[in-house]
Write a protein that holds these residues in place. Structure first.
Motif, PDB file in Angstrom:
ATOM      1  N   LYS A   1       0.825  -1.215   0.000  1.00  0.00           N
ATOM      2  CA  LYS A   1       0.000   0.000   0.000  1.00  0.00           C
ATOM      3  C   LYS A   1       0.865   1.274   0.000  1.00  0.00           C
ATOM      4  CE  LYS A   1      -1.901   0.596   3.999  1.00  0.00           C
ATOM      5  NZ  LYS A   1      -2.444   0.615   5.293  1.00  0.00           N
ATOM      6  N   GLN A   2       2.034   1.202   0.644  1.00  0.00           N
ATOM      7  CA  GLN A   2       2.814   2.420   0.920  1.00  0.00           C
ATOM      8  C   GLN A   2       4.112   2.495   0.107  1.00  0.00           C
ATOM      9  OE1 GLN A   2       0.125   3.846   2.500  1.00  0.00           O
ATOM     10  NE2 GLN A   2       1.761   5.042   3.448  1.00  0.00           N
ATOM     11  N   SER A   3       4.283   1.631  -0.905  1.00  0.00           N
ATOM     12  CA  SER A   3       5.620   1.500  -1.514  1.00  0.00           C
ATOM     13  C   SER A   3       6.175   2.829  -2.047  1.00  0.00           C
ATOM     14  CB  SER A   3       5.620   0.442  -2.621  1.00  0.00           C
ATOM     15  OG  SER A   3       4.903   0.892  -3.740  1.00  0.00           O
ATOM     16  N   HIS A   4       5.313   3.692  -2.614  1.00  0.00           N
ATOM     17  CA  HIS A   4       5.838   4.937  -3.206  1.00  0.00           C
ATOM     18  C   HIS A   4       6.471   5.848  -2.146  1.00  0.00           C
ATOM     19  CE1 HIS A   4       4.679   4.430  -7.367  1.00  0.00           C
ATOM     20  NE2 HIS A   4       3.608   3.795  -6.911  1.00  0.00           N
ATOM     21  N   ARG A   5       6.014   5.738  -0.924  1.00  0.00           N
ATOM     22  CA  ARG A   5       6.536   6.590   0.165  1.00  0.00           C
ATOM     23  C   ARG A   5       7.990   6.284   0.512  1.00  0.00           C
ATOM     24  NH1 ARG A   5       3.912  11.003   2.330  1.00  0.00           N
ATOM     25  NH2 ARG A   5       1.762  10.827   1.689  1.00  0.00           N
ATOM     26  N   TYR A   6       8.459   5.088   0.109  1.00  0.00           N
ATOM     27  CA  TYR A   6       9.809   4.670   0.501  1.00  0.00           C
ATOM     28  C   TYR A   6      10.855   4.967  -0.579  1.00  0.00           C
ATOM     29  CZ  TYR A   6       7.944   2.712   4.698  1.00  0.00           C
ATOM     30  OH  TYR A   6       7.349   2.588   5.930  1.00  0.00           O
ATOM     31  N   ALA A   7      10.412   5.522  -1.722  1.00  0.00           N
ATOM     32  CA  ALA A   7      11.345   5.771  -2.827  1.00  0.00           C
ATOM     33  C   ALA A   7      12.034   7.134  -2.642  1.00  0.00           C
ATOM     34  CB  ALA A   7      10.593   5.629  -4.141  1.00  0.00           C
ATOM     35  N   ARG A   8      12.114   7.935  -3.681  1.00  0.00           N
ATOM     36  CA  ARG A   8      12.822   9.216  -3.606  1.00  0.00           C
ATOM     37  C   ARG A   8      12.307  10.063  -2.443  1.00  0.00           C
ATOM     38  NH1 ARG A   8      17.485   9.819  -6.451  1.00  0.00           N
ATOM     39  NH2 ARG A   8      17.277   9.303  -8.640  1.00  0.00           N
ATOM     40  N   GLY A   9      13.226  10.685  -1.718  1.00  0.00           N
ATOM     41  CA  GLY A   9      12.844  11.618  -0.657  1.00  0.00           C
ATOM     42  C   GLY A   9      12.721  10.971   0.712  1.00  0.00           C
ATOM     43  N   HIS A  10      12.745   9.640   0.787  1.00  0.00           N
ATOM     44  CA  HIS A  10      12.686   8.991   2.110  1.00  0.00           C
ATOM     45  C   HIS A  10      14.045   9.129   2.800  1.00  0.00           C
ATOM     46  CE1 HIS A  10      12.231   5.922   5.189  1.00  0.00           C
ATOM     47  NE2 HIS A  10      10.921   5.968   4.961  1.00  0.00           N
ATOM     48  N   ILE A  11      14.025   9.188   4.136  1.00  0.00           N
ATOM     49  CA  ILE A  11      15.316   9.388   4.832  1.00  0.00           C
ATOM     50  C   ILE A  11      16.294   8.221   4.588  1.00  0.00           C
ATOM     51  CG2 ILE A  11      14.467  10.959   6.638  1.00  0.00           C
ATOM     52  CD1 ILE A  11      14.388   8.607   8.574  1.00  0.00           C
TER      53      ILE A  11
END
Ligand SMILES: C[S@@+](CC[C@H](N)C(=O)[O-])C[C@H]1O[C@@H](n2cnc3c(N)ncnc32)[C@H](O)[C@@H]1O
Length: 259
Positions: A14-24
């Motif tokens: 559900k959240q995979s896009h949140r972990y790509a570019r810009g994640h710490i």
């Protein structure tokens, strides 16, 4: 899949896009620093377990290793393929759990796993499998959130915070337990340190996991009720209206003996 693996897969799909570019986690200086002095040459075979959006795998491929990036969640592996293409890196992707590695004994020079074992149903199975698929002389690198040895109150507090934020969280292991797992599976611990990584903004952290409004309230009330030793342990504070803290991060390097 067991229920813990299933919960993790649903959450990260559900959240995979949140972990790509810009994640710490895009900042992989911790990985590069940990591998300095290990002596792995370009061309070494590396398996990155629970690779997420692939930040560790990109770092390893950038250093010239031949990288297989694996994860339980298909959406995450899509993010890895996109990220590798953007960066011009060649990385193999494989879908499987950390607890069962589908490779012959003695395949890899390095098994890495960063900021993921706290989701695993069995960190012990992960270490056993890593030891099996390593070549003699190969290295296991684990970087993950941890809790202090012998501090049940601090452990319980962080556990509750993480579990409310993301119910697929399972357990943060203290350093002594990691040492026991490695030694129990025949790996010699070469380095076991704790460093600190900043949680830069609780709102961002909630959004990353799509935390429900009820659970956000529960986390906020745990923060409001944290006592002085807990505030000190995690350097819990406020910066320009943002709630921040520092996670203790385990950095573990263990080696499979030469025969
Ligand atoms: C925070 S991300 C990992 C971050 C990544 N290692 C990095 O360095 O950027 C956590 C990942 O663990 C994966 N995961 C959780 N439980 C797993 C399991 N039992 N086996 C394999 N992967 C798992 C999730 O699908 C998710 O992609």
């Amino acid at each position: 899949m067991d229920p813990i693996q299933q919960a993790a897969q649903e959450q990260f799909q559900k959240q995979s896009h949140r972990y790509a570019r810009g994640h710490i986690l895009e900042d992989t200086r911790d990985v590069s620093a940990a591998l300095e002095g290990v002596g792995l040459a370009p061309g070494a075979e590396a398996l990155d377990v629970a690779t997420g959006a692939g930040h560790t795998a990109f770092c390893l491929a950038g250093a010239g290793f031949r990288v297989t990036a694996s994860d339980l969640t298909p959406g995450m592996l899509e993010r890895v393929r996109e990220g590798a293409a953007e960066r011009g890196l060649e990385i193999q992707t494989r879908q499987h759990s950390a607890e069962g590695l589908p490779y012959p004994d003695g395949t890899f020079d390095l098994v890495s796993c960063r900021v993921a074992p706290h989701h695993f149903s069995s960190p012990g199975d992960f270490v056993r499998e890593s030891a099996r698929v390593l070549k003699p002389g190969g290295w296991l690198l684990v970087i993950d959130g941890t809790v202090p040895d012998d501090s049940p109150e601090a452990e319980a507090w962080l556990h509750q915070v993480e579990k409310f934020r993301d119910p697929s969280h399972n357990r943060l292991l203290p350093p002594r337990e990691w040492r026991g797992l490695c030694e129990g599976h025949g790996l010699a611990v070469q380095r076991l340190d704790v460093a600190f990584r900043k949680q830069p903004d609780l709102e961002w952290y909630f959004e990353t996991a799509a935390t429900t409004p009820e659970n956000r309230e529960k986390v906020l009330s745990l923060i409001a009720g944290a006592n002085e030793p807990i505030r000190r342990e995690y350097r819990l504070g406020e910066e320009e209206g943002r709630i921040v803290w520092w996670w203790p991060m385990l950095i573990l390097l263990a080696r499979k003996p030469h025969i």
